[in-house]
Each structure stands twice: as C-alpha cells, then as structure tokens.
Design a protein around this motif. Structure first.
Motif, PDB file in Angstrom:
ATOM      1  N   ARG A 192      -2.387   0.465  -3.322  1.00 46.34           N
ATOM      2  CA  ARG A 192      -2.174   1.188  -2.066  1.00 46.34           C
ATOM      3  C   ARG A 192      -0.693   1.472  -1.800  1.00 46.34           C
ATOM      4  O   ARG A 192      -0.372   2.450  -1.114  1.00 46.34           O
ATOM      5  N   THR A 193       0.199   0.648  -2.333  1.00 41.30           N
ATOM      6  CA  THR A 193       1.624   0.969  -2.159  1.00 41.30           C
ATOM      7  C   THR A 193       2.017   2.174  -3.027  1.00 41.30           C
ATOM      8  O   THR A 193       2.943   2.892  -2.690  1.00 41.30           O
ATOM      9  N   ILE A 194       1.274   2.374  -4.121  1.00 40.02           N
ATOM     10  CA  ILE A 194       1.657   3.450  -5.046  1.00 40.02           C
ATOM     11  C   ILE A 194       1.585   4.808  -4.358  1.00 40.02           C
ATOM     12  O   ILE A 194       2.510   5.611  -4.475  1.00 40.02           O
ATOM     13  N   ASN A 195       0.513   5.064  -3.604  1.00 36.88           N
ATOM     14  CA  ASN A 195       0.467   6.359  -2.910  1.00 36.88           C
ATOM     15  C   ASN A 195       0.817   6.231  -1.430  1.00 36.88           C
ATOM     16  O   ASN A 195       0.479   7.096  -0.628  1.00 36.88           O
ATOM     17  N   HIS A 196       1.498   5.126  -1.113  1.00 37.06           N
ATOM     18  CA  HIS A 196       2.090   4.968   0.216  1.00 37.06           C
ATOM     19  C   HIS A 196       1.045   4.800   1.310  1.00 37.06           C
ATOM     20  O   HIS A 196       1.329   5.055   2.486  1.00 37.06           O
ATOM     21  N   LEU A 197      -0.180   4.387   0.947  1.00 37.41           N
ATOM     22  CA  LEU A 197      -1.142   3.976   1.971  1.00 37.41           C
ATOM     23  C   LEU A 197      -0.638   2.699   2.628  1.00 37.41           C
ATOM     24  O   LEU A 197      -0.887   2.448   3.800  1.00 37.41           O
ATOM     25  N   GLU A 198       0.067   1.877   1.844  1.00 35.87           N
ATOM     26  CA  GLU A 198       0.822   0.736   2.361  1.00 35.87           C
ATOM     27  C   GLU A 198       2.282   0.971   2.005  1.00 35.87           C
ATOM     28  O   GLU A 198       2.635   0.870   0.836  1.00 35.87           O
ATOM     29  N   PRO A 199       3.118   1.292   2.959  1.00 35.41           N
ATOM     30  CA  PRO A 199       4.531   1.451   2.614  1.00 35.41           C
ATOM     31  C   PRO A 199       5.102   0.123   2.113  1.00 35.41           C
ATOM     32  O   PRO A 199       4.918  -0.889   2.778  1.00 35.41           O
ATOM     33  N   PRO A 200       5.741   0.097   0.950  1.00 38.39           N
ATOM     34  CA  PRO A 200       6.325  -1.163   0.488  1.00 38.39           C
ATOM     35  C   PRO A 200       7.486  -1.589   1.392  1.00 38.39           C
ATOM     36  O   PRO A 200       8.141  -0.749   1.989  1.00 38.39           O
ATOM     37  N   ASP A 201       7.709  -2.905   1.517  1.00 41.62           N
ATOM     38  CA  ASP A 201       8.856  -3.393   2.300  1.00 41.62           C
ATOM     39  C   ASP A 201      10.149  -3.278   1.503  1.00 41.62           C
ATOM     40  O   ASP A 201      11.233  -3.228   2.068  1.00 41.62           O
ATOM     41  N   GLY A 202      10.004  -3.306   0.198  1.00 39.95           N
ATOM     42  CA  GLY A 202      11.181  -3.191  -0.652  1.00 39.95           C
ATOM     43  C   GLY A 202      10.768  -2.613  -1.979  1.00 39.95           C
ATOM     44  O   GLY A 202       9.603  -2.695  -2.357  1.00 39.95           O
ATOM     45  N   GLY A 203      11.725  -1.998  -2.677  1.00 36.36           N
ATOM     46  CA  GLY A 203      11.432  -1.403  -3.974  1.00 36.36           C
ATOM     47  C   GLY A 203      11.072   0.060  -3.841  1.00 36.36           C
ATOM     48  O   GLY A 203      11.101   0.624  -2.744  1.00 36.36           O
ATOM     49  N   ALA A 204      10.733   0.662  -4.953  1.00 32.04           N
ATOM     50  CA  ALA A 204      10.488   2.102  -4.955  1.00 32.04           C
ATOM     51  C   ALA A 204       9.400   2.471  -5.952  1.00 32.04           C
ATOM     52  O   ALA A 204       9.215   1.802  -6.965  1.00 32.04           O
ATOM     53  N   VAL A 205       8.683   3.536  -5.602  1.00 37.17           N
ATOM     54  CA  VAL A 205       7.660   4.107  -6.481  1.00 37.17           C
ATOM     55  C   VAL A 205       8.114   5.515  -6.848  1.00 37.17           C
ATOM     56  O   VAL A 205       8.497   6.291  -5.971  1.00 37.17           O
ATOM     57  N   PHE A 206       8.085   5.818  -8.138  1.00 36.48           N
ATOM     58  CA  PHE A 206       8.424   7.161  -8.599  1.00 36.48           C
ATOM     59  C   PHE A 206       7.250   7.749  -9.361  1.00 36.48           C
ATOM     60  O   PHE A 206       6.656   7.090 -10.209  1.00 36.48           O
TER      61      PHE A 206
END
Ligand code: ADP
Ligand code: MG
Length: 254
Positions: free
Chosen positions: A49-63
């Motif tokens: 879910r963090t990958i498509n920003h359904l859950e915004p990560p608190d730290g780090g980045a997805v490209f």
C-alpha cells in the motif's frame, strides 16, 4: 541488465507507536516476478500500500522508473501531490487484492471498462473491445455480461486481474490474491498469473503459495517484523533458507 521499474528506498511506516516497516529497500526490474513472503503482521500489505501511496510512507521514497511517487519537489521541499496527479500515478500500478473488490452493480465487462474510460478518457467503444480481449485472455470470454454475484470467487478474481491489466500498468501488485478462495478455485487464478509472468509482466506478489513462488518467482523476498530478513532465488530462499526465521516460517506454510 534489465531496467529497474520499481525502487523502494528505506521505506518506514508506523501506526500509532508501532513501527510496521523499518527501512525496506527493494528493486524490481522489467519483467521480473518477485514473491514477497512473511508471517501475518510482518508488514506485507502495508508495504504494497505504500508503493502506490495508499499509505504514505513516513520516511523513504518510492520510484516508478525515475518518477517519485506521492510527492513533488517545491523550493527544495517535498510536497504531497494533489489527488488528480496522484490518481494519474496510481494508474501505473495494477493492484489485485485478497477480496475481489469488483463493483457489484457492474457486469464483468463494465468493471474492466470503468477505469480506462473514467481515468484515462479512453474511447468507450475501444475500451469495450479491449476489455473483451482481456476477459478472453483470463478465460472469461463467455462471462463478460455476468454480474459479480453470479461469478465464482476464482472468476471474480480473474475479472479483477483483467481490470488491473486494462490500465496497462507498469507493475502489477498482488496481495494474497488466492487466500480468500476455496481451494479448488486457487489453481485457475495462479494459472492466469503464471501466463502473465511468462508474457513478461513485471509483478510483485504477496503470497503463501510456495509452489507458485518456486515455479514462477525470479526472486523471493522474506519479510519479518518490517524488515527484509533474506532474499534470493526460489532455490536459495525456499530450498536452503539461511535464516532461522525463514526456516520456521516455511515449516508452517508447507
Ligand atoms: P501483513 O500483510 O504482513 O499481514 P500488515 O501490513 O497488514 O501485515 O500489518 C502489519 C502491522 O501493521 C500489523 O500489526 C497491523 O495490525 C498493523 N496495521 C496495518 N494497517 C494498519 C492501520 N491502518 N492502522 C493501524 N495498524 C495497522
Ligand atoms: Mg496482508
């Protein structure tokens, strides 16, 4: 070297005081099938879910390729994207969940047509023609006009896969796609996934189907406690796990 499609860099995520993802790094290359294994509660769904920003990560980045997901840079700072821009990014990920999540009031065909027409503004007639092809490709040519309640779980999940494919995603994300199915319906869904893999689809698959991982995965990643405990080829991780936690997990799922 195959091109990297998806990159996760040091992903962190907490809920309340509980750190569920504790620094995840993962790259998936073009055409690669990565199976993500791990015990219940290890953070697999949260990671997807963090990958498509359904859950915004608190730290780090997805490209995705070189595009940062969920944020843009403004005056040297990261600013969260507007819903419209985010929707455009999300369209590049196909997601298939454990529950089938079809629109109950739409036929199989209409479920597949919905997003290409509404999100991508595709011509409705062309989208319908493409949807028929996609339904045929998952073995449902004759069920296009059926409503979800008249389809088996396996058929519904195959519609869900066709619906994800209709957006021509760069990556398909699967979250335990067969876990909610009656045992006799698991095979038909795994067969569709095998064919997608053979056709070169880039896939990140959370699954407890060890046989599928063994046959299809280019790489197996074992997650526990919000960290990648070990990863490698199926032969390495499944046949000769180096970590105690991986070995324990595998004795429980087999
Ligand atoms: P998995 O898919 O590996 O079973 P999850 O990612 O669903 O694990 O959950 C990891 C942990 O995060 C669990 O302890 C779960 O209870 C917690 N969690 C997940 N989503 C939320 C949420 N939205 N709010 C609070 N806790 C959550
Ligand atoms: Mg889960």
């Amino acid at each position: 070297m195959a091109e990297t499609v998806l990159s996760l860099r040091d992903i962190h995520k907490s809920f309340g005081g509980q750190e569920v993802l504790r620094g995840i790094d993962l790259d998936v290359t073009e055409g690669e099938v990565v199976c993500l294994l791990g015990p219940s509660g290890s953070g697999k769904s949260t990671l997807l879910r963090t990958i498509n920003h359904l859950e915004p990560p608190d730290g780090g980045a997805v490209f995705l390729r070189d595009e940062l997901i969920g944020y843009r840079e403004a005056n040297g700072k990261l600013v969260e994207l507007t819903d419209r821009v985010l929707a455009r990014q999300r369209a590049k990920f196909g997601m298939v969940f454990q529950g089938f999540n079809l629109f109950p009031h739409l036929s199989a065909l209409e479920n597949v047509v919905e997003a290409p027409v509404l999100v991508k503004r595709e011509d409705p007639e062309q989208a319908r023609a493409r949807a028929r092809e996609l339904l045929a490709s998952v073995g449902l040519a004759d069920r296009a006009d059926a409503y979800p309640r008249h389809l088996s779980g396996g058929q519904q999940q195959r519609v869900a896969i066709a619906r994800a494919l209709a957006m021509s995603p760069a990556v398909l994300l699967f979250d335990e796609p067969t876990s909610a199915l009656d045992p006799e319906l698991v095979g038909e869904v795994l067969e569709v996934m095998r064919r997608l893999a053979a056709r070169g689809m880039t896939m990140l698959v959370v699954t407890h189907e060890i046989g599928f991982a063994k046959d299809v995965a280019d790489r197996v990643v074992f997650l526990d406690g919000g960290v990648v405990v070990e990863q490698g080829t199926a032969a390495e991780v499944l046949a000769n796990p180096r970590r105690r936690r991986t070995r324990e997990f595998l004795t429980h799922v087999r």
